[in-house]
Design an enzyme around this catalytic site. Structure first.
Site, mmCIF file in Angstrom:
data_model
loop_
_atom_site.group_PDB
_atom_site.id
_atom_site.type_symbol
_atom_site.label_atom_id
_atom_site.label_comp_id
_atom_site.label_asym_id
_atom_site.label_seq_id
_atom_site.Cartn_x
_atom_site.Cartn_y
_atom_site.Cartn_z
ATOM 1 N N ASP A 1 -57.288 -43.494 -3.535
ATOM 2 C CA ASP A 1 -57.240 -43.553 -5.005
ATOM 3 C C ASP A 1 -56.696 -42.276 -5.630
ATOM 4 O OD1 ASP A 1 -58.369 -46.086 -4.810
ATOM 5 O OD2 ASP A 1 -60.408 -45.286 -4.865
ATOM 6 N N LYS B 1 -51.491 -43.040 -5.604
ATOM 7 C CA LYS B 1 -50.303 -43.354 -4.788
ATOM 8 C C LYS B 1 -49.420 -44.376 -5.488
ATOM 9 C CE LYS B 1 -53.128 -44.548 -1.483
ATOM 10 N NZ LYS B 1 -54.422 -44.050 -1.971
ATOM 11 N N GLY C 1 -56.126 -50.696 -3.502
ATOM 12 C CA GLY C 1 -55.863 -51.099 -4.880
ATOM 13 C C GLY C 1 -54.997 -50.028 -5.500
ATOM 14 N N HIS C 2 -53.725 -50.352 -5.717
ATOM 15 C CA HIS C 2 -52.770 -49.360 -6.223
ATOM 16 C C HIS C 2 -52.338 -49.755 -7.632
ATOM 17 C CE1 HIS C 2 -51.605 -48.288 -1.797
ATOM 18 N NE2 HIS C 2 -52.872 -48.075 -2.072
ATOM 19 N N GLN D 1 -55.218 -46.157 1.326
ATOM 20 C CA GLN D 1 -56.339 -45.233 1.608
ATOM 21 C C GLN D 1 -55.867 -43.774 1.620
ATOM 22 O OE1 GLN D 1 -56.191 -48.219 4.066
ATOM 23 N NE2 GLN D 1 -57.023 -49.148 2.268
ATOM 24 N N THR E 1 -61.835 -46.038 7.140
ATOM 25 C CA THR E 1 -61.307 -47.393 7.269
ATOM 26 C C THR E 1 -60.873 -47.582 8.723
ATOM 27 O OG1 THR E 1 -59.918 -49.058 6.223
ATOM 28 C CG2 THR E 1 -58.911 -46.867 6.561
ATOM 29 N N ARG F 1 -66.676 -44.603 -8.650
ATOM 30 C CA ARG F 1 -66.302 -43.640 -7.612
ATOM 31 C C ARG F 1 -67.151 -42.385 -7.730
ATOM 32 N NH1 ARG F 1 -59.998 -44.549 -9.215
ATOM 33 N NH2 ARG F 1 -59.659 -46.452 -8.035
HETATM 34 P P1 GDP Z 1 -54.135 -45.378 -5.513
HETATM 35 O O1 GDP Z 1 -55.041 -46.272 -4.762
HETATM 36 O O2 GDP Z 1 -53.920 -44.075 -4.820
HETATM 37 O O3 GDP Z 1 -52.822 -46.025 -5.875
HETATM 38 O O4 GDP Z 1 -54.881 -45.033 -6.871
HETATM 39 P P2 GDP Z 1 -55.649 -46.081 -7.850
HETATM 40 O O5 GDP Z 1 -54.630 -46.883 -8.573
HETATM 41 O O6 GDP Z 1 -56.705 -46.825 -7.115
HETATM 42 O O7 GDP Z 1 -56.412 -45.079 -8.797
HETATM 43 C C1 GDP Z 1 -55.750 -44.149 -9.574
HETATM 44 C C2 GDP Z 1 -56.065 -44.416 -11.048
HETATM 45 O O8 GDP Z 1 -55.672 -43.306 -11.800
HETATM 46 C C3 GDP Z 1 -55.294 -45.581 -11.626
HETATM 47 O O9 GDP Z 1 -56.060 -46.192 -12.619
HETATM 48 C C4 GDP Z 1 -54.062 -44.931 -12.225
HETATM 49 O O10 GDP Z 1 -53.484 -45.680 -13.286
HETATM 50 C C5 GDP Z 1 -54.657 -43.666 -12.748
HETATM 51 N N1 GDP Z 1 -53.735 -42.527 -12.791
HETATM 52 C C6 GDP Z 1 -52.731 -42.196 -11.940
HETATM 53 N N2 GDP Z 1 -52.184 -41.012 -12.285
HETATM 54 C C7 GDP Z 1 -52.848 -40.594 -13.395
HETATM 55 C C8 GDP Z 1 -52.770 -39.429 -14.209
HETATM 56 O O11 GDP Z 1 -51.994 -38.528 -13.985
HETATM 57 N N3 GDP Z 1 -53.663 -39.342 -15.232
HETATM 58 C C9 GDP Z 1 -54.569 -40.311 -15.508
HETATM 59 N N4 GDP Z 1 -55.407 -40.130 -16.523
HETATM 60 N N5 GDP Z 1 -54.673 -41.426 -14.772
HETATM 61 C C10 GDP Z 1 -53.831 -41.551 -13.719
HETATM 62 P P1 IMO Z 2 -56.508 -47.145 -1.817
HETATM 63 O O1 IMO Z 2 -55.300 -47.588 -1.033
HETATM 64 C C1 IMO Z 2 -60.627 -45.714 -1.731
HETATM 65 C C2 IMO Z 2 -63.100 -47.100 1.627
HETATM 66 C C3 IMO Z 2 -64.248 -48.044 1.339
HETATM 67 C C4 IMO Z 2 -65.198 -47.621 2.429
HETATM 68 C C5 IMO Z 2 -64.288 -47.338 3.593
HETATM 69 C C6 IMO Z 2 -64.153 -48.483 4.587
HETATM 70 O O2 IMO Z 2 -56.669 -47.848 -3.112
HETATM 71 O O3 IMO Z 2 -56.562 -45.665 -1.911
HETATM 72 P P2 IMO Z 2 -62.883 -50.827 4.478
HETATM 73 O O4 IMO Z 2 -63.017 -51.970 3.531
HETATM 74 O O5 IMO Z 2 -61.531 -50.233 4.531
HETATM 75 O O6 IMO Z 2 -63.397 -51.139 5.850
HETATM 76 O O7 IMO Z 2 -63.889 -49.691 3.890
HETATM 77 O O8 IMO Z 2 -63.019 -47.042 3.041
HETATM 78 N N1 IMO Z 2 -61.780 -47.556 1.125
HETATM 79 C C7 IMO Z 2 -61.147 -47.017 0.077
HETATM 80 N N2 IMO Z 2 -61.527 -46.050 -0.781
HETATM 81 N N3 IMO Z 2 -59.399 -46.260 -1.827
HETATM 82 C C8 IMO Z 2 -58.987 -47.190 -0.959
HETATM 83 O O9 IMO Z 2 -57.729 -47.674 -0.924
HETATM 84 C C9 IMO Z 2 -59.885 -47.647 0.030
HETATM 85 N N4 IMO Z 2 -59.819 -48.567 1.028
HETATM 86 C C10 IMO Z 2 -60.981 -48.480 1.694
HETATM 87 O O10 IMO Z 2 -64.757 -47.829 0.046
HETATM 88 O O11 IMO Z 2 -65.837 -46.415 2.089
HETATM 89 MG MG MG Z 3 -56.827 -47.338 -5.069
#
Ligand code: GDP
Ligand code: IMO
Ligand code: MG
Length: 432
Positions: A13, A16, A40-41, A223, A238, A304
């Site tokens: 998270d 990416k 979840g991206h 991840q 994971t 988180r």
């Molecule tokens: P990922 O799994 O690495 O793709 O990240 P996620 O999408 O799960 O979580 C990142 C969250 O932060 C998302 O809701 C993005 O829209 C948000 N985000 C990304 N970059 C920024 C930033 O620079 N500032 C803020 N406030 N939010 C951001």
């Molecule tokens: P993105 O790609 C954050 C965490 C789960 C758990 C552990 C194992 O959005 O960054 P799993 O279901 O993979 O067997 O769970 O890994 N986890 C993540 N945490 N971002 C993710 O993906 C994750 N994918 C798995 O919360 O602790």
């Molecule tokens: Mg994510």
């Protein structure tokens, strides 16, 4: 021949999705190389918010070929739901291709994920319960079912029957649960067969062809480094290899075809699920990070855990991944703080650790040693150039560069595609 890996440097998270989206205008192909719909991206375009679980984040660019490579585990129901949703919103996933070697997440994998978490009780990993661990376990045990098996009904049924024989025994005898029926699974999976057939390819062949033709390929990890099965905080990880090396295995490309590795780093740290987290802040500052950063899981909606940037982790991530650059995200979230902490070392039983400790107990029990930096306390989300950031915000970025020894080439100050500052100008993906 630029192959560029985008890797999370923390516990996932990091943003990416946002960075892959920002770079996708310059690339020809975006490849997901591991993980499944535990990811979840998020990509934000004005009022539109996309949350990708299996689709590579570059999918909304019409010129990009999105690839789900062999290292990914695919839940077909989720995949087609995602494709349908995208198409309903007026975007096309027409070019999406899927490796025939990718493994399928089966309904019993989801069931075993949930049962195993329940059995662990207080020791639960806190998985996403998407069946990821059990699917990779079956892959390693060589009883998994692959995407290409769907193309041959006889083989699919044979493999499913063999797998279910054992699974059903465990389900009924150990857990007292209902068995799965071969017929029901076959029926539900074969509704996807025609839809998937045209998309199944030898993704390794295709990706290598693209690279050999001089096209630009982005490898998108799911991840993050410390969720890596081999190098993360095991067992709170994971079941795949998000680190940059995983791109070679997961996508079937040789290491020498990877030219650049970009680490995505949140300006603070978050973690979902259980496991050690030295800089976790249980007080009001952690709460503020969660609130302003809207730190709720993209996949499961769980809150988180939040804490301060950890340089010990980041240095180790830089080494493991061979980072060329860092893209720093969510700097805007730190605008609220009068003082910002950076963890530069750990202290445990009178010993100081500047390098990632060998024994994980240290991570569980250590006390983080912080450096405090003055906050800038003004809104930076509308700033368009790095030089226009308040000096204290620039100092924070420069301090990270200095401590890790890797240039920060992009600084994200908001969710939107345009909210990105480039301290060194446009990132040159072609530079050797
Ligand atoms: P990922 O799994 O690495 O793709 O990240 P996620 O999408 O799960 O979580 C990142 C969250 O932060 C998302 O809701 C993005 O829209 C948000 N985000 C990304 N970059 C920024 C930033 O620079 N500032 C803020 N406030 N939010 C951001
Ligand atoms: P993105 O790609 C954050 C965490 C789960 C758990 C552990 C194992 O959005 O960054 P799993 O279901 O993979 O067997 O769970 O890994 N986890 C993540 N945490 N971002 C993710 O993906 C994750 N994918 C798995 O919360 O602790
Ligand atoms: Mg994510």
């Amino acid at each position: 021949m630029p192959g560029i890996v985008i890797v999370g440097t923390q516990w996932g998270d990091e943003g990416k999705g946002k960075i892959v989206d920002a770079l996708s205008s310059q690339v020809d192909m975006v490849v997901r190389y591991q993980g499944g719909n535990n990811a979840g991206h998020t990509v934000v375009l004005g009022k539109e918010v996309f949350k990708f679980h299996l689709l590579p984040s570059g999918v909304i660019y019409p010129h990009v070929v999105p690839v789900i490579a062999a290292g990914v585990v695919v839940d077909l129901e989720v995949l087609f739901r995602e494709i349908d949703e995208l198409e309903r919103r007026g975007y096309s996933a027409e070019k999406l291709v899927i490796s025939g070697n990718a493994h399928l997440v089966m309904p019993y994998h989801r069931k075993f994920d949930a049962l195993s978490e329940k059995k662990l009780g207080k020791q639960a990993i806190g998985t996403t319960r998407r069946g990821i661990g059990p699917t990779y376990a079956d892959k390693a045990a060589r009883i998994g079912i692959r995407v290409q098996d769907l193309l041959d009904e006889k083989i699919f049924c044979q493999k499913l029957e063999a797998a279910l024989k054992e699974k059903n025994r465990i389900l009924t005898k150990v857990y007292g649960e209902k068995p799965f029926s071969v017929e029901e699974i076959v029926e539900s999976f074969f509704q996807y067969r025609d839809k998937i057939e045209k998309r199944v390819v030898d993704s390794s062949l295709l990706i290598n062809q693209y690279l050999d033709e001089g096209k630009t390929v982005l490898f998108e990890s799911a991840q993050g480094t410390f969720l890596d099965l081999d190098y993360g905080t095991y067992p709170f990880v994971t079941s795949s290899n998000p680190i940059a090396g995983g791109a070679c295995v997961g996508a079937g490309v040789p290491p020498k075809k990877i030219n650049k590795i970009i680490g995505i780093t949140k300006a603070y740290v978050t973690r979902v699920g259980s496991g050690p987290f030295p800089t976790e802040d249980f007080g009001p500052e952690g709460e503020t990070l969660a609130r302003l950063g809207m730190e709720y899981g993209t996949t499961t909606g769980r809150k988180r855990r939040c804490g301060w940037l950890d340089i010990v982790l980041l240095k180790y991530a830089a080494m493991l991944n061979g980072l060329d650059f860092i893209a720093l995200t969510k700097l805007d979230v730190l605008s609220a703080f009068e003082k910002i902490k950076i963890c530069v070392a750990y202290e445990y039983q009178g010993k100081t650790y500047e390098v990632y400790p060998l024994h994980q107990s240290v991570l569980h029990k250590c006390r983080p040693i912080y450096e405090e930096i003055d906050g800038w306390q003004e809104d930076i989300s509308k700033i368009k150039q790095f030089d226009k950031l308040p000096k204290k915000a620039r100092d924070y970025v420069k301090r990270i560069e200095k401590l890790v020894g890797i240039p920060v080439v992009a600084v994200s100050v908001g969710q939107e595609r345009q909210q990105i500052l480039l301290p060194y100008g446009k990132i040159n993906l072609w530079e050797e």
